[in-house]
Design a protein around this motif. Structure first.
Motif, PDB file in Angstrom:
ATOM      1  N   PRO A 178     -15.186 -12.523  34.551  1.00 56.33           N
ATOM      2  CA  PRO A 178     -15.497 -12.336  33.120  1.00 56.33           C
ATOM      3  C   PRO A 178     -16.296 -11.069  32.852  1.00 56.33           C
ATOM      4  O   PRO A 178     -16.042 -10.366  31.863  1.00 56.33           O
ATOM      5  N   SER A 179     -17.261 -10.748  33.706  1.00 60.79           N
ATOM      6  CA  SER A 179     -18.059  -9.537  33.503  1.00 60.79           C
ATOM      7  C   SER A 179     -17.208  -8.280  33.642  1.00 60.79           C
ATOM      8  O   SER A 179     -17.463  -7.267  32.975  1.00 60.79           O
ATOM      9  N   GLN A 180     -16.200  -8.334  34.493  1.00 61.54           N
ATOM     10  CA  GLN A 180     -15.297  -7.188  34.670  1.00 61.54           C
ATOM     11  C   GLN A 180     -14.341  -7.062  33.496  1.00 61.54           C
ATOM     12  O   GLN A 180     -13.968  -5.953  33.112  1.00 61.54           O
ATOM     13  N   GLY A 203     -13.421  -3.352  30.600  1.00 66.95           N
ATOM     14  CA  GLY A 203     -12.059  -3.158  31.058  1.00 66.95           C
ATOM     15  C   GLY A 203     -11.717  -1.750  31.493  1.00 66.95           C
ATOM     16  O   GLY A 203     -10.996  -1.553  32.468  1.00 66.95           O
ATOM     17  N   GLU A 204     -12.236  -0.753  30.786  1.00 66.82           N
ATOM     18  CA  GLU A 204     -11.887   0.630  31.119  1.00 66.82           C
ATOM     19  C   GLU A 204     -12.422   1.012  32.489  1.00 66.82           C
ATOM     20  O   GLU A 204     -11.706   1.613  33.300  1.00 66.82           O
ATOM     21  N   ARG A 205     -13.676   0.677  32.757  1.00 64.31           N
ATOM     22  CA  ARG A 205     -14.260   0.987  34.061  1.00 64.31           C
ATOM     23  C   ARG A 205     -13.535   0.229  35.173  1.00 64.31           C
ATOM     24  O   ARG A 205     -13.243   0.782  36.236  1.00 64.31           O
ATOM     25  N   GLN A 206     -13.239  -1.053  34.928  1.00 64.88           N
ATOM     26  CA  GLN A 206     -12.570  -1.856  35.940  1.00 64.88           C
ATOM     27  C   GLN A 206     -11.170  -1.334  36.233  1.00 64.88           C
ATOM     28  O   GLN A 206     -10.723  -1.328  37.388  1.00 64.88           O
ATOM     29  N   ALA A 207     -10.470  -0.896  35.196  1.00 63.75           N
ATOM     30  CA  ALA A 207      -9.137  -0.333  35.406  1.00 63.75           C
ATOM     31  C   ALA A 207      -9.199   0.918  36.282  1.00 63.75           C
ATOM     32  O   ALA A 207      -8.324   1.155  37.122  1.00 63.75           O
ATOM     33  N   SER A 208     -10.244   1.720  36.095  1.00 63.94           N
ATOM     34  CA  SER A 208     -10.416   2.913  36.910  1.00 63.94           C
ATOM     35  C   SER A 208     -10.652   2.544  38.370  1.00 63.94           C
ATOM     36  O   SER A 208     -10.064   3.155  39.289  1.00 63.94           O
TER      37      SER A 208
END
Length: 208
Positions: free
Chosen positions: A48-50, A54-59
């Motif tokens: 959930p925190s990720q 979303g943008e940082r996690q996608a990177s």
């Protein structure tokens, strides 16, 4: 004197390697599988925190995807065999080579001593021994990446690995992908215990 010595040492080390530099990662992995089927597939799984970032996690997932592909895992969101949970953190601290006795006083940098030892000293205010103020000019970056693979259906964790690195460079965009490579080295049967994995990068990427 100490700061000057280590600064000269760092310059000498880098000048001896003008076209490349080594990202050294301490890696520890745990595996519950001996082999991986050819063409094995996966999809990314987010906490959930990720999901909230979303943008940082996608990177980060894009960085990890390249490393996963190198060990034979192919992303297929429609028909995955595994899920891959990706994590990373970068922490900025004071360089271990910084002078621990230098404080930032009201009249500039200087030395002080009070009843609690060395620290900040205000000559006109009547207080002593306040905490030392780290200098922003001496940052040190501590990095860690992690990959957890689960088998869909059973939800069993079949592979867990982490890689740690630290150094004076701000180049996280260049270092983190290499750390994911280091974390997955030896997949699916990595050596036991903590191991050092060195991967060479062009020097130009240090400031990315």
């Amino acid at each position: 004197m100490k700061r000057a010595f280590f600064a000269l040492l760092l310059v000498a080390t880098l000048s001896g390697c003008a076209t490349s530099w080594v990202v050294d990662s301490d890696v520890k992995s745990f595996s519950a599988i001996d082999t991986v089927p050819a063409g094995a597939t996966y999809r990314f799984e987010r906490l959930p925190s990720q999901q909230a970032n979303g943008e940082r996690q996608a990177s980060l997932e894009a960085m990890a995807a390249a490393a996963l592909e190198q060990v034979g895992l192919r992303r297929d969101d429609a028909n995955p065999r595994y899920t891959a949970q990706i994590s990373a953190r970068v922490t900025t601290t004071l360089s271990p080579w910084a002078d621990p006795w230098l404080w930032d006083g009201p009249f500039g940098y200087g030395y002080g001593y009070g009843p609690y030892g060395y620290g900040r000293r205000w000559y006109g205010g009547g207080w002593y021994g306040a905490p030392i103020v780290p200098q922003a000019s001496n940052p040190w970056y501590e990095r860690e990446v992690g990959v957890v693979l689960r088998e869909l259906g059973s939800n069993r964790v079949v592979y867990e690995t982490r890689a740690r690195n630290d150094g004076p460079y701000t180049a996280s965009a260049a270092v983190l992908p290499v750390m994911f490579q280091a974390a997955l080295q030896g997949f699916p049967k990595p050596p036991e215990g903590v191991r050092r994995v060195n991967i060479e990068l062009p020097t130009a990427k240090k400031q990315q």
